[in-house]
Design a protein around this motif. Sequence first.
Motif, short mmCIF file in Angstrom:
data_model
loop_
_atom_site.label_atom_id
_atom_site.label_comp_id
_atom_site.label_asym_id
_atom_site.label_seq_id
_atom_site.Cartn_x
_atom_site.Cartn_y
_atom_site.Cartn_z
N PHE A 2 18.79 -25.08 44.75
CA PHE A 2 19.86 -24.60 45.63
C PHE A 2 19.72 -23.11 45.96
CE2 PHE A 2 22.06 -27.80 42.79
CZ PHE A 2 21.88 -28.88 43.64
N PRO A 3 18.64 -22.72 46.61
CA PRO A 3 18.46 -21.29 46.91
C PRO A 3 19.56 -20.72 47.80
CG PRO A 3 16.84 -22.64 48.07
CD PRO A 3 17.55 -23.55 47.11
N GLU A 4 20.20 -21.56 48.58
CA GLU A 4 21.28 -21.07 49.43
C GLU A 4 22.51 -20.65 48.62
OE1 GLU A 4 21.79 -25.61 49.30
OE2 GLU A 4 20.19 -24.16 49.12
N PHE A 19 30.32 -24.80 34.18
CA PHE A 19 29.14 -24.70 35.04
C PHE A 19 27.93 -24.27 34.23
CE2 PHE A 19 26.18 -22.56 37.82
CZ PHE A 19 26.07 -23.45 38.88
N LEU A 20 28.10 -23.27 33.39
CA LEU A 20 27.00 -22.77 32.57
C LEU A 20 26.45 -23.87 31.65
CD1 LEU A 20 25.17 -20.48 31.62
CD2 LEU A 20 26.98 -19.84 30.01
N GLN A 21 27.34 -24.64 31.04
CA GLN A 21 26.90 -25.71 30.15
C GLN A 21 26.11 -26.78 30.91
OE1 GLN A 21 30.68 -26.83 28.45
NE2 GLN A 21 30.38 -25.54 26.65
N LEU A 56 19.43 -35.87 37.26
CA LEU A 56 19.92 -36.01 38.62
C LEU A 56 21.45 -36.00 38.67
CD1 LEU A 56 19.26 -36.34 41.58
CD2 LEU A 56 19.12 -38.81 41.20
N ARG A 57 22.09 -36.67 37.72
CA ARG A 57 23.56 -36.65 37.67
C ARG A 57 24.08 -35.23 37.46
NH1 ARG A 57 22.82 -41.72 35.12
NH2 ARG A 57 22.77 -40.79 33.06
N LEU A 58 23.41 -34.47 36.59
CA LEU A 58 23.82 -33.09 36.36
C LEU A 58 23.60 -32.24 37.61
CD1 LEU A 58 22.43 -32.54 32.77
CD2 LEU A 58 24.82 -32.88 33.44
N LYS A 59 22.50 -32.47 38.30
CA LYS A 59 22.23 -31.73 39.53
C LYS A 59 23.30 -32.03 40.57
CE LYS A 59 18.58 -30.71 42.84
NZ LYS A 59 17.18 -30.97 43.21
N LEU A 62 26.40 -30.11 39.60
CA LEU A 62 26.26 -28.70 39.93
C LEU A 62 26.47 -28.47 41.43
CD1 LEU A 62 23.11 -27.82 37.79
CD2 LEU A 62 25.45 -27.02 37.39
N TYR A 63 25.89 -29.32 42.24
CA TYR A 63 26.02 -29.18 43.69
C TYR A 63 27.47 -29.34 44.13
CZ TYR A 63 24.96 -29.62 48.64
OH TYR A 63 24.91 -29.44 50.00
N THR A 64 28.16 -30.28 43.53
CA THR A 64 29.58 -30.48 43.84
C THR A 64 30.39 -29.24 43.50
OG1 THR A 64 29.39 -32.87 43.50
CG2 THR A 64 31.61 -31.92 43.34
N ILE A 65 30.15 -28.68 42.34
CA ILE A 65 30.86 -27.46 41.93
C ILE A 65 30.55 -26.32 42.90
CG2 ILE A 65 31.05 -25.68 40.14
CD1 ILE A 65 30.46 -27.96 38.08
N LEU A 66 29.28 -26.18 43.25
CA LEU A 66 28.89 -25.10 44.17
C LEU A 66 29.55 -25.26 45.53
CD1 LEU A 66 25.12 -24.91 43.20
CD2 LEU A 66 26.82 -23.09 42.87
#
Length: 73
Positions: A2-4, A19-21, A56-59, A62-66
Amino acid sequence: MFPEYRDLITELKTSDRHFLQVFNHHNELDQQIKNIEAHLEHRTHEEVEDLKKQKLRLKDELYTILRRTAAKQ
């Protein structure tokens, strides 16, 4: 990854414990998968596939949080 969202990731890693965890767990799984693929660790094909699914689930999380955090800003 997620470079953006690079700046937001940096911010959330210091301000959002959850998020950190999730971020750290994702990175740990990534390293474990790389070690297995480099034959430094041994696992069955099914175990590797399970690790990849977890990653993949964690990714996705993370994307949802971002996305949610970026929309609020």
